[in-house]
Write a protein that holds these residues in place. Structure first.
Motif, short mmCIF file in Angstrom:
data_model
loop_
_atom_site.label_atom_id
_atom_site.label_comp_id
_atom_site.label_asym_id
_atom_site.label_seq_id
_atom_site.Cartn_x
_atom_site.Cartn_y
_atom_site.Cartn_z
N UNK A 165 -5.10 7.41 -0.41
CA UNK A 165 -5.83 6.81 -1.54
C UNK A 165 -5.14 5.52 -1.98
N UNK A 166 -3.83 5.55 -2.05
CA UNK A 166 -3.07 4.38 -2.46
C UNK A 166 -3.26 3.22 -1.47
N UNK A 167 -3.23 3.52 -0.18
CA UNK A 167 -3.39 2.48 0.83
C UNK A 167 -4.80 1.88 0.81
N UNK A 168 -5.80 2.73 0.69
CA UNK A 168 -7.18 2.25 0.65
C UNK A 168 -7.41 1.42 -0.61
N UNK A 169 -6.84 1.88 -1.73
CA UNK A 169 -6.97 1.14 -2.98
C UNK A 169 -6.33 -0.24 -2.88
N UNK A 170 -5.16 -0.32 -2.27
CA UNK A 170 -4.47 -1.60 -2.11
C UNK A 170 -5.28 -2.54 -1.22
N UNK A 171 -5.91 -1.99 -0.18
CA UNK A 171 -6.73 -2.82 0.72
C UNK A 171 -7.94 -3.39 -0.03
N UNK A 187 -14.51 6.01 -1.22
CA UNK A 187 -15.20 7.29 -1.39
C UNK A 187 -14.59 8.37 -0.51
N UNK A 188 -14.39 8.09 0.75
CA UNK A 188 -13.85 9.10 1.65
C UNK A 188 -12.40 9.46 1.28
N UNK A 189 -11.62 8.46 0.86
CA UNK A 189 -10.24 8.74 0.47
C UNK A 189 -10.20 9.65 -0.75
N UNK A 190 -11.04 9.38 -1.74
CA UNK A 190 -11.03 10.17 -2.97
C UNK A 190 -11.73 11.51 -2.79
N UNK A 194 0.80 -1.22 0.00
CA UNK A 194 0.00 0.00 0.00
C UNK A 194 0.83 1.27 0.00
N UNK A 195 2.15 1.11 0.07
CA UNK A 195 3.02 2.28 0.10
C UNK A 195 3.18 2.85 -1.31
N UNK A 196 3.04 4.15 -1.43
CA UNK A 196 3.19 4.81 -2.73
C UNK A 196 4.47 5.63 -2.72
N UNK A 197 5.49 5.14 -3.40
CA UNK A 197 6.78 5.82 -3.40
C UNK A 197 6.73 7.16 -4.10
N UNK A 198 5.78 7.33 -5.01
CA UNK A 198 5.71 8.58 -5.77
C UNK A 198 4.70 9.57 -5.21
N UNK A 199 4.20 9.30 -4.01
CA UNK A 199 3.18 10.18 -3.43
C UNK A 199 3.70 11.61 -3.26
N UNK A 200 5.01 11.76 -3.07
CA UNK A 200 5.57 13.09 -2.82
C UNK A 200 6.24 13.68 -4.07
N UNK A 201 6.14 12.98 -5.20
CA UNK A 201 6.82 13.46 -6.41
C UNK A 201 6.34 14.85 -6.81
N UNK A 202 5.02 15.02 -6.93
CA UNK A 202 4.51 16.30 -7.39
C UNK A 202 4.77 17.37 -6.33
#
Length: 681
Positions: A202-208, A320-323, A137-145
């Motif tokens: 969002x990435x973590x919820x999606x992975x779950x 829904x809540x994440x997005x 669930x970890x998103x390495x690119x979450x901080x890219x932008x």
């Protein structure tokens, strides 16, 4: 399904995040006034001349919409624009090339990190531990932008390659060069500033949600009835909803004998939809279960068994809540708008209008009557998946299983055969080898998916479920679909003239192009369909499949609109609303065709849980597939496929005009279905 699509949607569509201020006392706010924008534009005109006026206005206004007080003062903003605005066209083109190269490096490596971290979740690599889920669930690119705003690369891009809305792309794109399209796609990277913490969530919820669905297996060999009869092989394990649906499809070749079995599968589906399915029987071979009475047995004795509860609908609530947390940061201020106007580049209202018009077509009743004749019985609700128009429908699936299991005992065997499959489709040996060398086949825990590479030098991945007994026909059929995704992903990465144009307009297109491959699965097995009605039956098959998926897609849309109207709803309330909406859609569009009311079957799709607001891509995919197939009748398949895949990610109608010379439409498929049903009847 194209697995990477949803994660890419989060990054590409929202395309931004704000950096969290180190000084918690400083609130991050927009701070560039209209007067500063005006004076900055005027200063650029004074410096470079009146020819830059239009470009300067758009660039400065867009950069100003993204600038925050944490980025600097208004004077600092003006100074930045004056120092980084590029007026010279050659310098701008060279700058674009450098940015594109670096974006490919970043996207490519982050994509590889995500792929490798999620391997234990996506592939059968043993028991899944909590630590696997955490890394997956970890998103390495979450901080890219966020980092690009911090070092102000984002502002250089926004200033010189500004964002164009969908309406502007549709209007201006008719006269754009390929380079101008590529410039506009670069501008799509920075449309809003979404905090990295929100993207990570969002990435973590999606992975779950992905894990929840990937492990939703039903041990069919343990289904029983009140008399203790079983109906399926002891070792049959089906994933919801894909394999359950495909099991229903496989029973059509058995005629009336398959109806009882189909009814048992449908009983399972309804228990999943209303969440009365006993928790004990999910992904568990220990118990026997009668889905009709909902009684669970252990060693022949009935036992108490609690229902799953509402976990299925809680997963939707979580997504829904994440997005929804992104909404306040995006000009497309709902997840629905981001999915349609941002991702599909088609408005939700236009999609709904098109779907309703199609589902109200009088030709549907004519096709339904033909199906009734072919089945020699009244229609059942699961006949939305009627499979009798396909060439394989009259072939016993056990025979097909024997062929695929022998040919593909493991992932390595399929991997070794990819080039040969492409040659059978008309690709040259050189091109077939080039493509197959850049696609790897992996065994999948779930039903399978295609994960594309995001930079040259990395391979795309084809994942499909392969039991120890070898790949069965269901898995093979899915694998050919995913192979179509991989071929598109690879051609549109390596052969498109600008990296920023790699891919296709939206996932509806990649689904359409994957359907085109999937349709040729028997041909790839060397099974020749000599039926003179082949093309007519293929038209009816596409027409009926489009009818089915449009209803499901409309439910997906309405569910999300309902969530926005009821943001505090709990899982139980959502369940009741979804079932009611599914029944309402059935009664409006399907009951007149099927002759029965109040069926909830449209709510079974797993995409509603693990691929939010994705299903409409399939509906458009069927329409696009039909139009592309009609076009391919007059051309060389492999050459035309390569040409179409090289067009890249223009807007949908721009792609259709360049590729086929027409817009997306329901007219041709309805017209052809009407003509065809009369010819076949």
């Amino acid at each position: 399904m194209k697995k990477i699509a949803f994660l890419a949607l989060v990054v590409v569509l929202t395309t931004a995040c704000c950096r969290e201020s180190k000084n918690q006392e400083m609130k991050e706010v927009a701070n560039i006034s209209k007067s500063t924008v005006k004076s900055t534009v005027q200063a650029l005109i004074t410096q470079y001349g009146g020819d830059v006026k239009a470009v300067a206005e758009r660039g400065v206004e867009h950069a100003a919409s993204l600038w925050r007080n944490t980025d600097g003062t208004e004077d600092a903003f003006k100074s930045y624009c004056l120092n980084h605005f590029i007026a010279d066209t050659k310098e701008k083109a060279l700058t674009f090339e450098k940015i594109s190269r670096n974006i490919e490096i970043l996207r490519g490596h982050f994509n590889k990190i995500s792929l490798d971290l999620q391997r234990p979740l996506q592939e059968p690599m043993g028991e899944i531990f909590d630590i696997d889920k955490a890394f997956g669930g970890y998103s390495a690119n979450a901080h890219l932008i966020e980092d690009m705003y911090r070092n102000k690369i984002a502002f250089t891009i926004a200033l010189n390659f500004p964002y164009y809305s969908l309406k502007e792309k549709e209007k201006l794109g008719e006269d754009w060069t390929r380079q101008q399209w590529a410039f506009a796609r670069l501008g799509d990277m920075f449309t809003a500033r979404i905090p990295a913490s929100i993207l990570q969530n969002v990435s973590e919820v999606s992975a779950a949600s992905e894990m929840y669905i990937a492990n939703y297996n039903i041990h069919m060999g343990h289904l029983t009835d009140q008399s203790g009869n079983s109906f399926f092989p002891d070792d049959m394990v089906l994933l919801s909803h894909w394999n359950l649906r495909d099991e229903i499809k496989s029973q059509y070749s058995k005629g009336i004998d398959g109806v009882e079995v189909q009814g048992k599968v449908y009983a399972v589906m309804k228990r999943i939809i209303d969440q009365t399915i006993p928790e004990k029987v999910i992904n568990n071979p220990t118990y026997e279960w009668d889905p009709v009475t909902n009684i669970v047995y252990l060693d022949g004795k009935a036992i108490e068994a609690s229902p799953e509860g509402n976990e299925r609908y809680q997963q939707i609530i979580n997504n829904f809540h994440a997005m929804r947390a992104m909404d306040e940061y995006s000009p497309l201020n709902t997840a629905v708008k981001r999915a349609f106007e941002g991702g599909m580049e088609i408005t939700q209202k236009d999609a709904e209008k098109l779907f309703k018009k199609f589902m109200s077509s009088g030709e549907l009743k004519k096709v339904a009557e033909l199906i009734k004749e072919r089945l020699d019985r009244d229609l059942k609700p699961w006949d939305i998946w009627y499979d009798g128009f396909k060439a394989r429908s009259n072939i016993n699936e056990e025979n097909l299983n024997a062929i695929t299991q022998k040919r593909y005992p493991n992932a390595q065997a399929l991997d070794a055969d990819l080039a040969n499959m492409l040659v059978k489709l008309g690709f040259t040996k050189e091109k077939a080898q080039f493509l197959s060398d850049r696609i790897d086949v992996d065994a999948a825990r779930g039903s399978g998916h295609a994960w594309g590479a995001a930079m040259k030098g990395e391979n795309a991945h084809l994942r499909t479920r392969i039991p120890s007994t070898g790949m069965d026909y269901k898995g093979y059929n899915i694998a050919v679909h995913e192979f179509g995704h991989n071929v598109e992903q690879t051609i549109s990465l390596y052969d498109v003239d600008y990296y920023m144009l790699n891919g296709v307009p939206n996932t509806a297109f990649t689904e359409a192009l994957a359907f085109i491959f999937q349709k040729r699965d028997l041909e790839l097995l060397g099974i020749d369909n000599k039926n003179p009605e082949k093309e007519a039956l293929q038209t009816l098959d596409n027409f009926w499949n489009t009818f089915e998926i449009m209803g499901v897609s409309l439910l997906d849309q309405r569910m999300w609109l309902w969530l926005y109207d009821h943001p505090e709803a709990n899982a139980d309330q959502l369940k009741e609303a979804v079932i009611k909406m599914a029944v309402d859609i059935w009664n409006e569009f399907y009951a007149p065709v099927f002759g029965m009311k109040d069926e909830p079957i449209l709510a079974i799709y797993s995409h509603m849980i693990n691929s939010p607001i994705y299903l409409s891509n399939y509906a458009f995919g069927h329409l696009i597939q039909f139009q592309v197939e009609q076009y391919l009748k007059t051309g060389d398949f492999a050459n035309e496929v390569e040409r179409l895949f090289r067009i890249g990610c223009l807007t949908p109608n721009a792609w259709m005009q360049e590729g086929l010379g027409e817009d997306i439409s329901i007219k041709s498929i309805i017209k052809e279905a009407g003509k065809t049903v009369e010819a076949v009847s």
